[in-house]
Design a protein around this motif. Structure first.
Motif, PDB file in Angstrom:
ATOM      1  N   ASP A 149      36.805 -29.786 114.873  1.00  0.00           N
ATOM      2  CA  ASP A 149      35.289 -29.904 114.973  1.00  0.00           C
ATOM      3  C   ASP A 149      34.436 -30.344 113.778  1.00  0.00           C
ATOM      4  O   ASP A 149      35.185 -29.836 112.687  1.00  0.00           O
ATOM      5  CB  ASP A 149      34.938 -28.653 115.649  1.00  0.00           C
ATOM      6  N   ALA A 198      40.853 -20.609 109.428  1.00  0.00           N
ATOM      7  CA  ALA A 198      41.806 -20.158 110.263  1.00  0.00           C
ATOM      8  C   ALA A 198      41.944 -18.807 109.868  1.00  0.00           C
ATOM      9  O   ALA A 198      42.138 -17.780 110.951  1.00  0.00           O
ATOM     10  CB  ALA A 198      43.089 -20.878 110.361  1.00  0.00           C
ATOM     11  N   ASN A 244      36.236 -24.785 115.683  1.00  0.00           N
ATOM     12  CA  ASN A 244      37.630 -25.250 115.120  1.00  0.00           C
ATOM     13  C   ASN A 244      37.526 -26.317 114.088  1.00  0.00           C
ATOM     14  O   ASN A 244      38.178 -27.168 114.407  1.00  0.00           O
ATOM     15  CB  ASN A 244      38.575 -25.568 116.244  1.00  0.00           C
ATOM     16  N   ARG A 262      39.000 -16.628 111.427  1.00  0.00           N
ATOM     17  CA  ARG A 262      38.864 -16.405 112.750  1.00  0.00           C
ATOM     18  C   ARG A 262      39.987 -15.349 113.117  1.00  0.00           C
ATOM     19  O   ARG A 262      39.924 -14.956 114.351  1.00  0.00           O
ATOM     20  CB  ARG A 262      39.233 -17.685 113.380  1.00  0.00           C
TER      21      ARG A 262
END
Length: 595
Positions: free
Chosen positions: A67, A13, A63, A16
């Motif tokens: 995922d 996270a 993700n 990203r």
């Protein structure tokens, strides 16, 4: 001066949140981080360096952990571990009590499937994808990353074959670097090379013919191209296949130039890449070299001798024979089932076949051992390297099950040499037609005889099948050991003054057992202690218990070995201590016995 970006990345996270233009700096820092740690702590280097950009791109585009990302084998997953909440304890990698060297479900939610052996990723990811469909989750992504050596294995083709007739949302990424641990071999390798060189027209694409949306090959180190293609594939439904081309060891010149040596180089200089060589002067030989050099010597004298290994010519030292007699030494790729049945076919034609497979990998060919070899009583000679506890590779690689899983097979002979000379002699003896298959198990690492090659090489003796040896006489307790763990017994007895009450017997043949010695020990000793570097359940000690029950002996029997749990990673000594079969633990046991 650029700030350190990696220090602020605790999970994907965080990754990203970065701009795409910042990712090359992350790649550079991640590479250096791995080099800095592995240079001191050791581990698998080249494979992880080769997929840095791919690792970043996958976690940036998808993700994770929602995922699901599945790595094949897992040698290449160090970057993945560092980006998924394990950067701060990555220095414990492969150490006892530390993180595993391979993806492991119990360690992190980002490790979606436990791996260590090859060619499982496609089947696992497909299983996840079908399960998602059944649960009504049609947006979840399922990604399998597999190398060109692993995809040549039968199981990988089975997964591709099934996936191609589903509408499962699965993406298979082929990390094509033309090498596993040793260089890739076989017709598929030649096909992939032709594809990379543009020599195979797109309409003749075998992956497309299996009903996959195929794209590539693309440069696996080009982050913008990778990210663009992964974003496209994320929106594409059904089975997809991305072919990327990478360089194993990327970013460290020596690792790029010598990919075999830098797969797991040991300790090295993080700046220069130079490996810190350990002096081998006056050291005993590695058991794998005893096998390789002895087989070469035997093969020079006997034209019927064949050598086979599934993708481990360097690790098994079959490379000695492959270099000098290539027409009779075969690397069949990561294909243990094929290796065993190939050996069986050769044996039907009178060839003398030494099939060298790591103990943990022979598990993958169990049906072939039973159905194709033992059932037909073909005299294939299985040479099981890395038998016993192997150390830092951990639970996926310990060769502790072979005694138990082979002992139940009719016609099978099982032999565990106590030292290098015994290994040489059984390799020599096996060529003379034992009339049954034989499994010869020996450990990772070095033997105990430093002058082996100078004074003992080639001085072979024929071994009588089924014979054991009395190594020390005694009066009350008989210690029965099999294989090289017997050297721990010898050292432990020496440490506690060689008490007269304790005898020591070496059982190199686990099957058939030496019944004469067994009757003698049961009739003359109050207590028997069995010791093995394999699982207690169904192992050598179990065989002694069966003998006692069949012959109505009621002596006290203590069984030492690997307990009924999966043993994690650590040094061999630490793991022996855990199992209480190290020298100190045995010395304490013997001292208490002799009081």
């Amino acid at each position: 001066m650029k700030s350190n970006l990696l220090s602020n990345i605790f999970n994907p996270a965080d990754l990203r949140l970065l701009q795409e233009a910042q990712l090359p700096q992350i790649a550079q820092e991640l590479r250096q981080f791995i080099i800095d740690v592995v240079s001191v702590k050791e581990g698998h280097l080249g494979a992880s360096l080769g997929v840095i950009e791919l690792t970043i791109a996958l976690h940036y585009v998808f993700n994770t952990p929602e995922d699901l990302l599945v790595w094949d084998v897992g040698h290449q997953a160090y970057g993945h571990k560092i980006l998924t909440e394990r950067r701060e304890n990555f220095h414990t990698n492969r150490q006892i009590g530390g993180i595993s060297g391979f993806p492991k479900r119990g360690e992190s939610v980002y490790d979606t499937f436990g791996v260590g052996h090859s060619s499982t990723s496609i089947s696992a990811a497909l299983g996840m994808a079908i399960a998602s469909q059944l649960k009504g989750d049609f947006n979840k992504q399922h990604i399998a990353v597999i190398g060109d050596a692993s995809i040549a294995s039968g199981m990988a083709f089975e997964g591709l074959n099934h996936a191609g007739v589903t509408d499962a949302n699965i993406l298979v990424i082929l990390n094509d670097n033309a090498i596993g641990i040793d260089p890739s071999v076989g017709a598929l390798k030649k096909y992939l090379t032709a594809v990379k060189n543009g020599k195979n027209p797109k309409q003749n694409n075998m992956i497309k013919s299996l009903n996959f949306d195929y794209s590539g090959p693309i440069d696996g180190h080009d982050l913008p191209t990778l990210i663009k293609e992964l974003n496209r594939l994320k929106k594409t439904k059904g089975p997809k296949f991305l072919h990327i081309v990478t360089t194993k060891g990327k970013g460290l010149q020596q690792a790029e130039e010598n990919q075999v040596k830098y797969h797991a180089p040991g300790k090295f200089d993080a700046l220069t890449g130079e490996i810190h060589l350990k002096s081998e002067e006056n050291l005993p030989p590695k058991y794998q070299d005893v096998f390789g050099l002895t087989l070469l010597d035997l093969a020079k004298k006997n034209e019927k001798i064949i050598g086979i290994t599934p993708a481990m010519p360097s690790g098994s030292s079959l490379k000695f024979m492959m270099d000098e007699i290539p027409e009779r030494a075969f690397d069949v790729g990561i294909a243990e089932q094929h290796a065993v049945t190939l050996a069986a076919g050769m044996a039907t034609q009178g060839m003398i076949v030494y099939c060298n497979i790591y103990s943990t990998f022979l598990q993958r060919a169990y049906d072939q051992v039973i159905h194709d070899v033992a059932l037909q009583d073909l005299p294939v000679i299985f040479c099981l390297d890395r038998a016993g506890l192997v150390g830092e590779d951990g639970a996926t690689h310990h060769g502790v099950f072979d005694i138990a899983y082979l002992r139940s097979i009719p016609n099978m002979i099982i032999y565990a040499p106590i030292n290098e000379i015994a290994l040489q002699n059984i390799l020599y003896t096996a060529q003379f037609g034992l009339e049954h298959p034989i499994a010869i198990r020996y450990p990772r690492g070095r033997g105990i005889i430093s002058n082996w090659e100078v004074e003992n090489f080639g001085q072979y003796e024929n071994i009588k099948i089924g014979d054991g040896n009395c190594l020390k006489s005694g009066t009350e307790t008989a210690v029965l050991s099999t294989g090289t763990i017997g050297n721990n017994v010898i050292a432990a007895l020496n440490e506690c003054g060689n008490p007269k009450t304790i005898a020591h017997y070496d059982f190199p043949f686990i099957k058939p057992l030496d019944h004469n010695i067994l009757h003698y020990t049961f009739e003359n000793f109050k207590t028997l202690i069995t010791i093995e570097d394999g699982v207690i359940s169904g192992g050598f000690g179990s065989a002694i218990l069966e003998f006692a029950a069949a012959n109505n002996y009621t002596n006290k029997i203590q069984i030492l070995g690997v307990p009924d749990v999966f043993i994690e990673h650590g040094t061999v000594l630490q793991l022996q201590q855990l199992c209480k079969i190290d020298v100190k633990s045995l010395a304490n046991l013997f001292s208490n016995r002799s009081k």
